[in-house]
Each structure stands twice: as C-alpha cells, then as structure tokens.
Design an enzyme around this catalytic site. Sequence first.
Site, PDB file in Angstrom:
ATOM      1  CD  GLU A 190      -2.965   3.143  -5.217  1.00 39.39           C
ATOM      2  OE1 GLU A 190      -1.759   2.835  -5.138  1.00 39.39           O
ATOM      3  OE2 GLU A 190      -3.883   2.308  -5.249  1.00 39.39           O
ATOM      4  NE  ARG A 237      -4.321  -1.310   0.212  1.00 41.64           N
ATOM      5  CZ  ARG A 237      -4.490  -2.386  -0.542  1.00 41.64           C
ATOM      6  NH1 ARG A 237      -3.557  -2.755  -1.399  1.00 41.64           N
ATOM      7  NH2 ARG A 237      -5.584  -3.110  -0.474  1.00 41.64           N
ATOM      8  CG  HIS A 245      -3.125  -1.047  -6.747  1.00 45.82           C
ATOM      9  ND1 HIS A 245      -3.319  -0.313  -5.608  1.00 45.82           N
ATOM     10  CD2 HIS A 245      -3.253  -2.353  -6.376  1.00 45.82           C
ATOM     11  CE1 HIS A 245      -3.579  -1.129  -4.599  1.00 45.82           C
ATOM     12  NE2 HIS A 245      -3.551  -2.390  -5.038  1.00 45.82           N
TER      13      HIS A 245
HETATM   14  P1  NAD Z   1      -1.569 -10.833   5.330  1.00 45.07           P
HETATM   15  O1  NAD Z   1      -2.588 -10.253   6.251  1.00 45.07           O
HETATM   16  O2  NAD Z   1      -1.608 -12.292   5.010  1.00 45.07           O
HETATM   17  O3  NAD Z   1      -0.104 -10.519   5.913  1.00 45.07           O
HETATM   18  C1  NAD Z   1       0.294  -9.271   6.406  1.00 45.07           C
HETATM   19  C2  NAD Z   1       1.455  -9.544   7.351  1.00 45.07           C
HETATM   20  O4  NAD Z   1       1.993  -8.278   7.748  1.00 45.07           O
HETATM   21  C3  NAD Z   1       1.038 -10.292   8.621  1.00 45.07           C
HETATM   22  O5  NAD Z   1       1.869 -11.411   8.833  1.00 45.07           O
HETATM   23  C4  NAD Z   1       1.233  -9.247   9.718  1.00 45.07           C
HETATM   24  O6  NAD Z   1       1.620  -9.824  10.962  1.00 45.07           O
HETATM   25  C5  NAD Z   1       2.342  -8.404   9.115  1.00 45.07           C
HETATM   26  N1  NAD Z   1       2.498  -7.100   9.746  1.00 45.07           N
HETATM   27  C6  NAD Z   1       1.556  -6.348  10.360  1.00 45.07           C
HETATM   28  N2  NAD Z   1       2.126  -5.230  10.854  1.00 45.07           N
HETATM   29  C7  NAD Z   1       3.442  -5.294  10.540  1.00 45.07           C
HETATM   30  C8  NAD Z   1       4.556  -4.431  10.787  1.00 45.07           C
HETATM   31  N3  NAD Z   1       4.428  -3.289  11.474  1.00 45.07           N
HETATM   32  N4  NAD Z   1       5.773  -4.805  10.331  1.00 45.07           N
HETATM   33  C9  NAD Z   1       5.927  -5.985   9.655  1.00 45.07           C
HETATM   34  N5  NAD Z   1       4.913  -6.827   9.407  1.00 45.07           N
HETATM   35  C10 NAD Z   1       3.687  -6.485   9.837  1.00 45.07           C
HETATM   36  O7  NAD Z   1      -1.633  -9.947   4.011  1.00 45.07           O
HETATM   37  P2  NAD Z   1      -1.207 -10.393   2.527  1.00 45.07           P
HETATM   38  O8  NAD Z   1      -2.326 -11.099   1.890  1.00 45.07           O
HETATM   39  O9  NAD Z   1       0.144 -10.994   2.565  1.00 45.07           O
HETATM   40  O10 NAD Z   1      -1.123  -8.935   1.849  1.00 45.07           O
HETATM   41  C11 NAD Z   1      -0.156  -7.979   2.231  1.00 45.07           C
HETATM   42  C12 NAD Z   1      -0.571  -6.630   1.679  1.00 45.07           C
HETATM   43  O11 NAD Z   1      -0.456  -6.661   0.248  1.00 45.07           O
HETATM   44  C13 NAD Z   1      -2.044  -6.294   1.931  1.00 45.07           C
HETATM   45  O12 NAD Z   1      -2.178  -5.620   3.145  1.00 45.07           O
HETATM   46  C14 NAD Z   1      -2.406  -5.417   0.780  1.00 45.07           C
HETATM   47  O13 NAD Z   1      -2.293  -4.074   1.204  1.00 45.07           O
HETATM   48  C15 NAD Z   1      -1.326  -5.683  -0.265  1.00 45.07           C
HETATM   49  N6  NAD Z   1      -1.870  -6.180  -1.546  1.00 45.07           N
HETATM   50  C16 NAD Z   1      -1.531  -5.521  -2.680  1.00 45.07           C
HETATM   51  C17 NAD Z   1      -1.998  -5.976  -3.910  1.00 45.07           C
HETATM   52  C18 NAD Z   1      -1.621  -5.282  -5.201  1.00 45.07           C
HETATM   53  O14 NAD Z   1      -2.268  -5.521  -6.233  1.00 45.07           O
HETATM   54  N7  NAD Z   1      -0.604  -4.447  -5.232  1.00 45.07           N
HETATM   55  C19 NAD Z   1      -2.840  -7.093  -3.957  1.00 45.07           C
HETATM   56  C20 NAD Z   1      -3.164  -7.750  -2.757  1.00 45.07           C
HETATM   57  C21 NAD Z   1      -2.680  -7.289  -1.554  1.00 45.07           C
END
Ligand code: NAD
Length: 332
Positions: free
Chosen positions: A266, A237, A298
């Site tokens: 964005e 994000r 994105h």
């Molecule tokens: P998820 O919930 O499975 O994993 C997120 C991880 O981040 C968790 O393990 C959590 O403990 C950890 N976390 C929380 N706070 C933290 C911190 N301060 N420091 C380090 N780690 C921390 O999520 P996911 O499915 O792996 O997705 C991750 C992110 O990817 C989503 O939040 C979303 O914003 C983004 N995403 C982007 C796209 C894209 O098209 N660009 C698509 C899907 C998801």
Amino acid sequence: MKVAIFGTRKYDLDSLQDANPEGSGLEFTFIDARLDKYTAQLADGHDAVCIFVNDTCDAEVVKSLHQHGVKYIALRCAGFNNVDLVATTKHALQVVRVPAYSPSAVAEFAVGMILTVIRKYHKAYNRVREGNFLLDGLLGFNLTGKTVGVIGTGKIGLLTGKILSKGFDCRVLAYDPYPSKEAENYGISYVPTLEKLLGEADIVTLHCPLNEHTNYLINDITLGQMKKGVVLVNTSRGGLIDTDALIRALKSGHVGAVGLDVYEKESSYFFIDSSAKIIQDDNFARLLSFYNVYMTGHQAFLTREALQNIADTTISNLKELEASGTSVNLVQ
Ligand code: NAD
C-alpha cells in the site's frame, strides 16, 4: 525537544497542534514527505522523529537518523512492523508507540466493511446516483445468525466480535494463541486451531499484528481451508494476506467477497492522491477491478476521537522520554 513529524497530513497537523499548548517544551517541524533513506536528513537537528504506518524505518534509515542526532522514534500508530528494532537497539534509539488510540474506530469500520460487501452498499451508492434503481445484482445475505471467525482477539478483535455477537446475533468464533479472559463476556468462543475457525466461518475478519509468524497467514493453503463463498475482511495489515493467492481464490470463485482497508504494498499509493497516476502494481489494479472486492485506503482508524488520542499519547510519550528517559509505551 525538537520533533520532526514525517508524512504530515492536514488532520495530523491540526490534531498535534491542538494537543500541544504553547510552552509545552515540544517544538514540531511538520514535514509532508514520508521518512525514508532520502528524507532522513530532514531530521537533522531534531531530537525525535514522529512517523506513521507507511514511513520506512529500516536499518539504513535508523543509522542515518542516529548520525543526524535523533534519539527517539515516536510512532503515531500501534503497529511497529516498519521499524527495524535490531537497528534501533544497535544505535540506542528509543521507540515509543500509541498502543490503543481507538479500538472502537477500527472495530466499527470492520463491521461496516462486512455489511458493505455482503449488502453491496458501495454498488448501490454508485447505481442510484446514476439514476439506476434496479436491484438486480444487489442480492445480499443476512448477517444475523452467520458464523464469523475473528483472527486475533486483542483490543480491536474483541470489540469487533462483541458488536457482531451482541448486535447482530452472530456466532462468533475466535483464534488467538493468547486467548483473552474477556472474550466469553463478549459472546466470543475460541476454537483450538486456525484451521477449525476457517472451516466454520462464513465471514473471516483479521485483527492480529503483522510479524514473522503472521506474514501471509492467509495463503493458498489457508484460503483452501475456508468455506466456498467466504467473505474475508482485513483492517489489520496488508502483509497478512498473500495477494497472489487471494487473486487466485477470487478468480476461481472460492472467495465470495473481500473488504480490504490495507494492502501489502500500500505504501506506494495510500495516503497520497494517486488519481492521476498509472497504477504500476498489477495485483493492486486487479484487486480494484473485482466487482466483489471493496477497498479503502487505510482509513479504519480515522475518527476525531482516534486522532485526539494519537496526538495526546504521542505528546505524553515524548515528554516522558525527555523527563525520565523511558515511557510506558516503549516498544523496546
Ligand atoms: P492487540 O495487540 O491488542 O491484539 C492483537 C492480538 O493478535 C493479540 O491478542 C495477539 O495475541 C493476537 N495474535 C498474535 N499473533 C496471532 C496469530 N498468529 N493468530 C491469531 N492471533 C494472533 O492489537 P489491536 O490493537 O487489536 O490491533 C490489531 C491490529 O490492527 C494491529 O496490529 C494493527 O496492525 C491493526 N490496526 C489497523 C488500523 C487501521 O487503520 N486499519 C488501525 C489500528 C490498528
């Protein structure tokens, strides 16, 4: 159940229609506009709205949706940072999401982005099309053997680390306040602090959610803790990075290269054809102007498999809500 689908792109329409057989009981209204305080009234007469990452669902919009009779908000994405959950609780709106539509889609894109910026595919593509086959300026470095820092080892971070560790023989370090038991099997080792990860990584890739703790996680201080010449990739994000600080670090040469699929502001540009628009956001324009910054709009999620999962899960979330008033993918 009547569902107003906001911010519809053709690929959303196709995938949602394909996944919704006739007689399913779900009736979709496809709306091009994004949800915001001006368009919320288009949801009048619908039981649910279906929104994506750049729709606005703040307190004012939630109140308006409630006044127009909407009971459910179905996010066709994982992150829910654009929804005011205090407001949805106040107005008794239920929020569901698609927690994992294709972690591989994003992980593979993140690794592609790393390779693109370190081997300069994007520059070579343009150069060769113009008949310039000089290699000057395209010098890269091997990914094999480098140290990659993965911030956030959820579904996407774990897979990204696995590809880099097993596929490229990278040393993969991770930081996550909630470590995963699976990480070791994926060739990922945790470090106790973010500072330690930043101090050791040649490449940093962001995979944590955006929330009040992670907003501007990458700022002047944390950029300063990174090695000179570090490569930074963000497919998570935009708000995770303080863009002013990143621009300072790029101008000083401290940051070597950047790959961004997301940007903190964005929503004014992404998912829209902005090619005939003057960019008013000077930080965005500045980022686009750096020779060593590669940006996409994105796009990391956009695979056939992910769209199908998004459509299937969104439909089952809505059906569950209608049948039982709850869902396994309830956000609150
Ligand atoms: P998820 O919930 O499975 O994993 C997120 C991880 O981040 C968790 O393990 C959590 O403990 C950890 N976390 C929380 N706070 C933290 C911190 N301060 N420091 C380090 N780690 C921390 O999520 P996911 O499915 O792996 O997705 C991750 C992110 O990817 C989503 O939040 C979303 O914003 C983004 N995403 C982007 C796209 C894209 O098209 N660009 C698509 C899907 C998801």
